[in-house]
Design an enzyme around this catalytic site. Structure first.
Site, mmCIF file in Angstrom:
data_model
loop_
_atom_site.group_PDB
_atom_site.id
_atom_site.type_symbol
_atom_site.label_atom_id
_atom_site.label_comp_id
_atom_site.label_asym_id
_atom_site.label_seq_id
_atom_site.Cartn_x
_atom_site.Cartn_y
_atom_site.Cartn_z
ATOM 1 C CB SER A 1 -13.556 -6.425 -16.094
ATOM 2 O OG SER A 1 -13.670 -5.968 -14.855
ATOM 3 C CB ALA B 1 -4.997 1.828 -3.988
ATOM 4 N N GLY B 2 -2.214 -0.325 -3.489
ATOM 5 C CA GLY B 2 -1.673 -1.429 -2.473
ATOM 6 C C GLY B 2 -2.592 -2.146 -1.592
ATOM 7 C CB SER C 1 -3.731 -7.215 -3.070
ATOM 8 O OG SER C 1 -3.297 -8.321 -3.735
ATOM 9 C CG ASP D 1 -0.769 -9.539 -2.100
ATOM 10 O OD1 ASP D 1 -0.157 -9.504 -1.078
ATOM 11 O OD2 ASP D 1 -0.466 -9.021 -3.137
#
Ligand code: ADP
Ligand code: MG
Length: 387
Positions: free
Chosen positions: A68, A128-129, A131, A177
């Site tokens: 990644s 950062a919320g 997902s 999510d």
């Protein structure tokens, strides 16, 4: 450069083998419906434009190799060892893609697994919320579903992502999510019944109405796993038990007077948040269908008040973000996510964004709060094959 380009480039650094394809899945924001998921209720998230991409090349052996742009290490494991490596844990970020591979094989016994090189790149900010975890899961699940001929549909792939996150990574999350990331539709949000997993894309019409969603990330750390979150879940369980129902989903607004008699004050207010929040999700969907996006502002504001006063999961930074954006012309605003920090969202006429951004920055500075991260999110298409 997009995540799709970056993933493709990273793959060429891993292997000379030809590209089998590139798949991607987005992060998400939740428009309304907070803490309702584990009460088997309703949520209303949308996929955002920022995506995570997975570029894949097929190998001639049975090794899965993942890499990644997020980390320096390359992790590899043979298909034969996958069960044992997942059980052993300690895979860090690679637990997400390898956990998805493992969960996919569990959910799709007819799949034809083969070794792959898998390169990941992402535009979704981590933590950062938004997902980023569902985005990586959705991208990898979509990729392996095709490359391994697993034949799962999008809902089944959302379930694969959740299994990976719960059982391989060990994060106790719901399925919201993953469903939002898999099923997203441009300029729409996904109504999700967390009990039946029934979904419906609902047009938002933000673009046509000249509205945007502004995110104010307070950068205040939220600690999901600490006492606060557990206390809320336990209060919800007590409330459901008092009504002798499996979940608060089965309690309605009409039951609240009885709840007030049966429950202590704190438990009652926790229950009232869930019960009214479920109703607000239904009302938001109905308002969008009937009157369009300018009709939902008050529901967002009521949702915030309920989380602040009844569920008690807001913090001063979130309250200030909500108050300031409303004062700057937002139609509605609310904290989003688990609470105790994280981000607020505001539904705002697009032309007012610069002034609202300035107002929030100034208000945070005046209160001595850390400068927040402020950006817009756009309801966008869900998981897909890109190349
Ligand atoms: P979020 O709120 O962003 O979903 P999580 O803690 O649930 O936060 O998931 C973030 C974790 O997911 C990261 O710490 C990392 O382990 C993994 N992750 C997310 N995106 C990537 C990526 N592109 N490459 C590798 N790992 C990723
Ligand atoms: Mg996550």
């Amino acid at each position: 450069m997009t995540a799709v380009d970056d993933a493709r480039t990273l793959l060429t650094r891993m292997t000379d083998a030809p590209l089998a394809g590139v798949w991607s899945a987005p992060g998400r924001a939740n428009l309304i419906g907070e803490h309702t998921d584990y009460n088997e209720g309703f949520v209303f998230p949308f996929a955002i434009a920022q995506r995570t991409a997975a570029a894949v090349a097929v190998r001639s052996d049975d090794v899965i190799r993942v890499r990644s742009t997020f980390a320096d290490d390359t992790v590899e494991v043979s298909l034969a060892d996958l069960d044992a490596r997942i059980a052993a844990g300690g895979l860090d970020w690679a637990g997400y893609p390898l956990g998805v591979a493992w969960a996919l094989l569990r959910e799709a016994p007819d799949a034809a697994p083969r070794g792959v090189d898998l390169a990941l790149a992402s535009e979704v900010p981590v933590g950062a919320g938004l997902s980023s975890s569902a985005a990586i899961e959705g991208a990898v699940a979509s990729a392996l579903n095709d490359v391994w001929n697993a034949g799962l549909d999008k809902v089944a792939l959302a379930r694969v992502g959740r299994i990976a996150e719960n059982d391989a990574v060990g994060a106790p999350t719901g399925i919201m999510d993953q469903m939002a990331s898999m099923l997203g539709v441009a300029d729409a949000a996904t109504f999700l019944d967390c009990r039946t997993l029934e979904t419906r894309p609902v047009a938002l019409g933000f673009a046509e109405a000249g509205l945007s969603i502004l995110v104010i990330d307070t950068l205040v750390e939220h600690a999901h796993s600490t006492g606060g979150y557990r206390e809320r879940r336990e209060a919800c369980e007590r409330g459901a038990a008092a009504f002798d129902v499996p979940a608060l989903r089965d309690v309605t607004v009409d039951d609240l007077p009885r709840a007030a008699e049966m429950l202590d004050d704190v438990t009652f207010r926790r229950v009232r948040h869930i019960v009214t929040e479920n109703q607000r999700v239904l009302d938001t969907v109905a308002a969008l269908d009937a009157d369009g996006p300018s009709a939902i502002g008050d529901l967002l504001v009521a949702s915030h008040a309920s989380m602040r006063d009844d569920f008690e999961i807001s913090v001063p930074e979130l309250d200030l973000a909500v108050e300031t954006t409303l004062g700057a012309g937002a139609l509605g605003a609310r904290m989003t996510g688990g609470g105790f920090g994280g981000a607020a969202i505001a539904l705002i006429p697009t032309g007012l964004i610069p002034a609202a951004t300035e107002a929030v920055r100034a208000a945070f500075a005046a209160s001595g709060f850390r400068a927040p991260n402020i950006f817009t999110v756009t309801p966008s298409e869900g998981a897909r094959r890109d190349a």
